[in-house]
Each structure stands twice: as C-alpha cells, then as structure tokens.
Design an enzyme around this catalytic site. Sequence first.
Site, short mmCIF file in Angstrom:
data_model
loop_
_atom_site.label_atom_id
_atom_site.label_comp_id
_atom_site.label_asym_id
_atom_site.label_seq_id
_atom_site.Cartn_x
_atom_site.Cartn_y
_atom_site.Cartn_z
N GLU A 49 0.88 -1.17 0.00
CA GLU A 49 0.00 0.00 0.00
C GLU A 49 0.92 1.21 0.00
OE1 GLU A 49 -2.78 1.20 3.17
OE2 GLU A 49 -3.44 -0.88 3.17
N ASP A 60 -6.06 8.58 10.18
CA ASP A 60 -4.77 8.11 10.66
C ASP A 60 -4.45 8.58 12.07
OD1 ASP A 60 -3.64 6.47 8.59
OD2 ASP A 60 -3.66 8.27 7.34
#
Lengths: 260, 418
Positions: A49, A60
């Site tokens: 990724e 995040d």
Amino acid sequence: MTRLDELFASTRAEGRAALVGYLPVGFPSYEQSVAAMVAMVESGVDFVEVGVPYTDPGIDGPVIQVAVDAALRAGTKVAQVFDAVRAVSAHAPAVIMGYWNPIERLTPKVFAQRLKDAGGSGAITPDLIPEEAGAWLEAAKEHDLDPIFLVAPSSTDERLEVVGRTNRGFVYAASTMGVTGTRDTVSNRAEELVARTRQHTDLPVAVGLGVSNGAQAAEVAGYADAVIVGSAFVRALQDGGLDAVRRLAADLSEGVRRKA
Amino acid sequence: MTIAGAAPELPDKSGHFGPYGGRFVPEALIAALDQLTREHEKALHDEVFLAELDDLQRNYAGRPTPLTEAKRFGEAIGARVFLKREDLAHTGSHKVNNVLGQALLTKRMGKTRVIAETGAGQHGVATATAAALFGFSCTVYMGEEDTRRQALNVARMRLLGAEVVPVTTGTRTLKDATNEAFRDWVANVETTHYAIGSVVGPHPFPMLVRDFQRIIGVEARQQLLDRIGRLPDAAIACVGGGSNAMGLFHRFITDEAVALVGCEAGGDGVETGRHAAPLTAGEPGVLHGARSYLMQDDDGQTLDTHSISAGLDYPGVGPEHAWLRDQHRAVYRGVTDVDAMAALELLAKSEGILCAIESAHAFAGAKQWVAEQGRDDLVLLISCSGRGDKDVDTAARWFGLVSEQDIERASAVRAAQE
C-alpha cells in the site's frame, strides 16, 4: 485476472492469508521510503500500500500523521507517488492508499491514467464512499484499476452489500472503530465484520488497523484473506531503518503462514 | 417557532448543493450520519422537539436577540445600519443557537457525550455550556496556537466542566482541531455526538446547522419590517465556516432585492497569499467531509491560513456558501486584519459595542460595500455575531493599549489559575 486477483489466488492455493505493508511516500525521504517498500517485499510482504501524503489524514493515528507531516514538509509531491508505484510494482503489486482531495485535484481521469502507467493495481480511498465515487469508478474501470472501499464494524448490511458490489480486488475491513495505529489486541469485532462481509461478496477480505506483530498477524490470518500492517512499519522505519523493516516483515510473514 | 418552515429545497437527499457538499468521510461514520439525518428530519416535524427548543432559545439563550440601530456607526459609513445582536445571546455569540439544537438531538439519540472543535473558543464555550445543562460529558479540541490567543475561552470551557485538548498537529489551529475531533468521533461514535460548530462537514451537518441558525435571519427580517417597514438593501456577515452568515442569509435568499454579502478573513491581504478567504481566492476541493471552496495547492494539499481572528482562520467554508457564490446569489469579499481592527475600534467608539474580531470583518466589509454602491440611502442589516471580551488581549496588543509587561503578568496569572 488482475494482478491482485492472481496474488489472492496463489495465497489461497497456499492456504494462507496475504501480507500487505503500508508506508507513506517521502518518509523519511523519497529514496528511503521506496527502499523500505522494496525491503518489505523482499522480506515477505505480498503487496504494498503506497501511501499518498496528505495534510489532513482524518483516519490516521499519531504515528502516520507525524510521518506524512514530515514527508510533506520535506516537499514530497503527488507526482513522486507514481514514481514510487513504478519502483515497487517491479517487485510486487502496488495499490495506493490516498485521501480523496489529491485525487480530485489531479482529476480522477488523470490520476487513474498515471497510476496505471506506473504499474499500479488499484487504490484504497479511506474518505471516499461508493455513493460519491461516480467519476472515480468510471476512471478506474477505464484503466483497469481496482477501486477499494472500506467497511467498518458500524456498516449496515445494506452498506456491506454496496461496498461488496462496488469493490474490485478486495474489501478493506477496518477492524476497529478508530484510527490507524498499533494496538495490544486486535478488536474481536474484526472477525465478526469479516464474516458479515463474506455474506455479501466473494472478494477477498483484508483486515487492517491495529496489527503490529507476527502473533497478531497469525490471529487475523485465521479468518481473513489478508493482513494489512501500516503504523508498525512506519514506526520500524523511523526507529530502526531498513533492518527493522525487514525484521518486522519477516515476523509478520511467518505469522500469516502460521495461523493461530 | 424556531426552525419549523425550514423546508429547504437544498440540499438534495444525498446532501448536495449542486456539486458541493456530500459525504467524504470514513465508512465508519456513515451509520452515525444516517442516524443523525433521520433524527433531524423527525425533529423538524416534532412539536415536542420544537417546543423544547423554543423554550431553550427563549428562556435559556435569551432569544429573540435585539435589533439595534447603530446610528453613529451608520453616520460614519454613510448608511442606515441595524445590528442583529447575536453578541447578546447566552455565551456571547450565535454559536449557542446551533448547540442547543444539537444537544436536544444528542439526547434523543441516547448519546451521553459530546465533542466539538473550536477556533476562537466560542463554539467550544457554547458546547461546554449545553453539555453542562444537559449533563453530557464534553471534550473540546482546540489548536494549541488558538488556546494561546484565546486563553480566556479555554478557562471558560474548563470552568463549565469540559475537557479542553490542545491540538499540536499540523498548523495547530481550527483545521487540525477539526481533524482531531473527527478521529475521536470515529473511535467513539456509538456513545458520542460530534457537535460540529459551523455549516461545514459531511451531510447532514451543513443543513442541520443552517436550520438551527436560520433563526437569526428569521427574527431580524421580522424585526426590521416591524421597525421600518422594509427589507434591508444588504444583509452582511462574516464568514469563517459560515454559520452566522448562513443563519442570517437563509431567510433572505428568496428576497432577491436583498444583497447578501459575506466577509472572509483577508489576513494580510488576499494578494499576499496570507489569508483565510477560500471563496474569494480558493478553488473547489474536498476537506472535512464535504466539497466546497478550499485553500489548496496544485497537489490538493490544504494551505496554511492566516487571520488575526482565530474563528475565521480556516481554509474551508460551508458548501451552501459555495453554491450561493456560484449562483451569484451572495457575494464574498476578503477583509484584511487592518481593516477589521479599524472597524472594531469604530464600532466600539461610536456605539459602545465591543464586538468579536470575527464580527468586525462584517463591519469593515459593510463600510467598503457602501462606498462601492455610491448611494446615501442604503439600509444595512449586519450580524454582530459575537462579543469581544475574548479578544481584549489581542486588541490591546494590536492597539498598544497596555505595556508588554502588563500583558505578560496577566497571562501568567491566568495560567496559574488554569
């Protein structure tokens, strides 16, 4: 069959889960980030990724926030993401993980074209839902890229059905209600979510959020088709450089083969 | 009645105002947004809800707020000026209108915790206030930079029982406080309501916050008709995320003769790049869950903003404003720090009203707008969205009213008290 389809066919044939590693482009530098992605693959990661740095990474946690912040301050550009994809996809399939605005800014058409030209396999878009993705789905289809949307423990059956029907490549199951980051235990809601998702799609289901070591990877590999590891790789790269990234990849790789 | 009759044609079912708005959020939040949309729709038609909200607005928040004719200020700028006095609402700004509505929705959804982002601290104070009133636990995210320039409001929130979390990521202002609030919400969405403070964010927030704020324009329109028997030539408000402006504008959208003027933070001047004026100098993009105008670079990265006003120091703006801009129904202009502070001083010395620095942008913009019209018979309705107590420290430095030493001593005392 796309490259991801082939990969999942082969891990399924081996009777194991795939291991997916995330790192953002440009941390701690462009060259080191690409070297670390390649090192992950050499030490057992099945596909990568490739993270697109973004100023406002809403899903995040602190580890990735700090890393992408540093990448942006060092001047990392979206154009370099395609360079990184090109470098990584020579070794393993690469998908990008990117928030929506940088894709929209470049336009879905151009972004998809450049991702495809770089050898990318698809895109995980954590703040894009299928309902808002018309232009992206069209561009992804035109360039034979896998659009990968997320499901979460709070997703209703109707929504699992929509995501299962729209995705290609695999479905990203966010294991927990929360942001990225390593956790002592992977939420037990992950297993339930994977089972619910499977009722709506035959695509492989990958579990992300919270996995940081081989033992946890083995546990998740017991019920998922892929184990996604992000923050732990970022931390390893930050604290111990390429050697630490290789050690972590090897430990996780052993984990997905062990099963709990 | 407060929000009955909102019956908006926009947004559409999926939360879009033309190309703007929508939902650009992690899947984990969709279920909560759907729940909130349903509760909001039900509440709009629920007499019990409307009566409860009306009671709170009237007997707790102090609505209707007065309409004050600012004669000396009006003379100074060459127009007849009426101020909608949101600064006199409980907690000192219009933010309470929205928060009381969302608190009632929170209760109906069975949630026990509210979180909020805040820039100047006015929305944080309003949320902490409602949380105290309803018995919710409350966490407010505030950029570290803003906790410094709005220290008084930090103390107010803590006195009201809220936890204030200084945010140290990114630019350490409202944008990053909003990111942090979203992260909290994703992790705690089952027990927690995120009371967004402006007409921004994913659907239904831009609609929901507008519906709770439109009382500003509904009241002001009637008050002005009762007072002078006519509508204003312009309704003018400052725009950060844009909630007081949308609250003022919405009832006037169909009154086509009324100009709608939004005043963004021009900072050091829009031409310098150091500003927070996305409608004036930004381009369409996606931030914090919706598509709207945005300050961004060629890569789609959000740009740093600058404004003397913490409440306007934000790179995005509500999607309905983007729509009104593109339809040419509202006009938006950047107002510099210098012009805003001059207007703050003018209003204080001509009317005895010390407004928030945010609101001062509307007064400065009004003066400029009047000068451009070349008429001397204009009637203006200006939203005085908040009071300026929180800004005395900033204003004192700006105008050099107290010595550096005095300022340091005062902030040390405050720090010791916290």
